[in-house]
Design a protein around this motif. Structure first.
Motif, PDB file in Angstrom:
ATOM      1  N   LYS A  35       0.802  -1.234   0.000  1.00  0.00           N
ATOM      2  CA  LYS A  35       0.000   0.000   0.000  1.00  0.00           C
ATOM      3  C   LYS A  35       0.834   1.283   0.000  1.00  0.00           C
ATOM      4  O   LYS A  35       0.342   2.334  -0.391  1.00  0.00           O
ATOM      5  N   GLU A  39       7.628   3.615   1.676  1.00  0.00           N
ATOM      6  CA  GLU A  39       8.047   3.448   3.077  1.00  0.00           C
ATOM      7  C   GLU A  39       9.098   2.341   3.207  1.00  0.00           C
ATOM      8  O   GLU A  39       8.942   1.263   2.639  1.00  0.00           O
ATOM      9  N   TRP A  41       9.666   0.207   5.412  1.00  0.00           N
ATOM     10  CA  TRP A  41       9.129  -1.103   5.832  1.00  0.00           C
ATOM     11  C   TRP A  41       8.756  -1.955   4.608  1.00  0.00           C
ATOM     12  O   TRP A  41       9.123  -3.120   4.506  1.00  0.00           O
ATOM     13  N   PHE A  42       8.021  -1.351   3.685  1.00  0.00           N
ATOM     14  CA  PHE A  42       7.550  -2.115   2.523  1.00  0.00           C
ATOM     15  C   PHE A  42       8.690  -2.400   1.541  1.00  0.00           C
ATOM     16  O   PHE A  42       8.714  -3.442   0.897  1.00  0.00           O
ATOM     17  N   CYS A  89      -0.575  -6.308   0.916  1.00  0.00           N
ATOM     18  CA  CYS A  89      -0.917  -5.413   2.031  1.00  0.00           C
ATOM     19  C   CYS A  89      -1.775  -4.331   1.387  1.00  0.00           C
ATOM     20  O   CYS A  89      -1.261  -3.414   0.736  1.00  0.00           O
ATOM     21  N   ASP A 114       0.492  -8.128   6.740  1.00  0.00           N
ATOM     22  CA  ASP A 114       0.450  -6.897   7.560  1.00  0.00           C
ATOM     23  C   ASP A 114      -0.957  -6.475   7.979  1.00  0.00           C
ATOM     24  O   ASP A 114      -1.234  -6.331   9.152  1.00  0.00           O
ATOM     25  N   ASP A 115      -1.832  -6.205   6.988  1.00  0.00           N
ATOM     26  CA  ASP A 115      -3.165  -5.670   7.280  1.00  0.00           C
ATOM     27  C   ASP A 115      -4.217  -6.709   6.896  1.00  0.00           C
ATOM     28  O   ASP A 115      -4.345  -7.060   5.721  1.00  0.00           O
ATOM     29  N   ILE A 133       1.412  -8.990  12.506  1.00  0.00           N
ATOM     30  CA  ILE A 133       2.130  -8.926  13.786  1.00  0.00           C
ATOM     31  C   ILE A 133       1.175  -9.186  14.950  1.00  0.00           C
ATOM     32  O   ILE A 133      -0.035  -9.020  14.819  1.00  0.00           O
ATOM     33  N   ARG A 176      -2.503  -1.855  18.287  1.00  0.00           N
ATOM     34  CA  ARG A 176      -1.177  -1.443  18.785  1.00  0.00           C
ATOM     35  C   ARG A 176      -1.302  -0.311  19.812  1.00  0.00           C
ATOM     36  O   ARG A 176      -0.749  -0.396  20.909  1.00  0.00           O
ATOM     37  N   ASN A 230       2.978   3.194  14.251  1.00  0.00           N
ATOM     38  CA  ASN A 230       4.270   2.758  13.709  1.00  0.00           C
ATOM     39  C   ASN A 230       5.301   3.878  13.859  1.00  0.00           C
ATOM     40  O   ASN A 230       5.021   4.913  14.478  1.00  0.00           O
ATOM     41  N   ASN A 257       8.020  -0.889  13.997  1.00  0.00           N
ATOM     42  CA  ASN A 257       8.584  -1.231  12.677  1.00  0.00           C
ATOM     43  C   ASN A 257      10.100  -1.343  12.835  1.00  0.00           C
ATOM     44  O   ASN A 257      10.682  -2.324  12.423  1.00  0.00           O
ATOM     45  N   LEU A 279      10.164  -4.978  13.917  1.00  0.00           N
ATOM     46  CA  LEU A 279       9.400  -6.130  13.411  1.00  0.00           C
ATOM     47  C   LEU A 279      10.280  -6.915  12.438  1.00  0.00           C
ATOM     48  O   LEU A 279      11.307  -6.423  11.991  1.00  0.00           O
TER      49      LEU A 279
END
Ligand code: FCA
Length: 329
Positions: A35, A39, A41-42, A89, A114-115, A133, A176, A230, A257, A279
């Motif tokens: 998505k 970022e 993370w992705f 995601c 993830d989502d 997570i 979270r 995050n 993250n 993560l």
């Protein structure tokens, strides 16, 4: 029996064998849609998925899709291109039923990462394979860390408050921050000193704006403890706090993250961004890709629901831990 034309027979059967194996095992192609492709993370999920593609020998198609329309046309393109699986995601979890229907008609195996998808009944779609997570538990660890840091600094509840930059539209995000708040309360932090700053968008500007509103409403707080969905959520809040003169000596934030805060932790002078729950981008990228590969190739269905954990990184240990996890060289 003596075979006439033995070499020819051998050749024919060799050809036949090649044809049959080619038919039985078409090249494996897997889409990996995220998505927010900008970022870290992705980008890391993709990096680890690429690693799996190289090791196992399949084609990985990386797609960034920031809205529903892009997701649906990406599924069409993947199917037309001969893909057999999709790891996703999604930019909007309520698209879940639409994505499931589309993937099914396109013959794509589906794994949400993830989502988790949300169904028409507003509940998580637990029949769709998912790797995410342990959001509540990781959030609690954020809250416990904040409570411990407050104690270490000798701050009192009277002059300390909690800023929770929230994004409750997304279930994993809500779990979270709810977890962090629950742990702070369990540690004795007074409920009436815990303030939510609802983000309009789940990015740095979204939490910067939300936190600024809260700081205007609460001008007399001396020390802030910050949690969010995050790293970006905490980073936006930290930038807002710095704009009002707060420093590492007067505010503490803990992200989630651990991948989107590396530049922050590398800064020579500490900022209120104290640390993050790192993560496992490797599990979310490499393992999901591997699961999908074996599902397609060997019919080995992955577990329906897999949850991963987080570990605290701070300025003290982040270089070492990131190296151990293969995030940094
Ligand atoms: C969500 C968040 C990401 C990351 C991921 C595991 O998608 O938006 O930043 O935390 O879960």
């Amino acid at each position: 029996m003596k075979l006439p034309f033995a070499p020819l027979a051998r050749l024919t059967s060799a050809l036949l064998f090649t044809a049959v194996t080619a038919l039985a095992a078409p090249a494996i192609k897997i889409g990996f849609l995220v998505k927010a492709p900008e970022e870290p993370w992705f980008q890391l999920e993709w990096k680890f998925a690429d690693q799996a593609a190289k090791e196992l020998g399949f084609t990985l198609v990386k797609i960034g899709a920031t809205d529903g329309e892009k997701v649906l046309s990406a599924i069409d393109n993947l199917a037309a291109g001969g893909a057999q699986g999709l790891i996703i995601c999604t930019p909007d979890t309520t698209l879940g039923p639409g994505i499931v229907a589309k993937a099914r008609s396109a013959g794509l195996k589906l794994l949400a990462v993830d989502d988790q998808f949300i169904g028409a009944n507003k509940q998580p779609m637990t029949k769709v394979h998912y790797l995410g997570i342990s959001a509540g538990k990781i959030g609690e660890d954020v809250g416990k860390t904040l409570a411990a840091e407050m104690k270490k600094r000798g701050w009192t509840p009277a002059d300390t408050a909690v800023c929770a930059a929230t994004f409750d539209e997304l279930a994993t995000a809500k779990a979270r921050t709810d977890g962090a708040i629950a742990a702070l309360k369990a540690a004795g932090f007074p409920e009436n000193r815990i303030f939510k700053a609802p983000q309009r968008t789940a990015d740095i500007p979204g939490s910067f704006d939300a936190t600024n509103v809260l700081l205007t409403q609460q001008p007399n707080v001396k020390h802030w403890l910050v949690c969010a969905n995050n790293d970006n959520g905490v980073l936006g809040a930290v930038r807002a706090l710095e704009g009002r003169g707060f420093t590492a000596a007067t505010a503490v934030g803990v992200g989630i993250n651990g991948t989107d805060c590396i530049t922050e932790l590398e800064k020579a002078k500490p900022t209120p961004f104290f640390g993050s729950m790192l993560l496992s981008a490797k599990s979310h990228g490499y393992e999901t890709a591997k699961m999908m590969f074996h599902w397609i190739k060997d019919g080995k269905e992955p577990a329906l629901d897999t949850r991963t954990v987080g570990v605290l990184i701070t300025r003290e240990n982040f270089r070492q831990v990131l190296k151990e996890q293969g995030v940094r060289d």
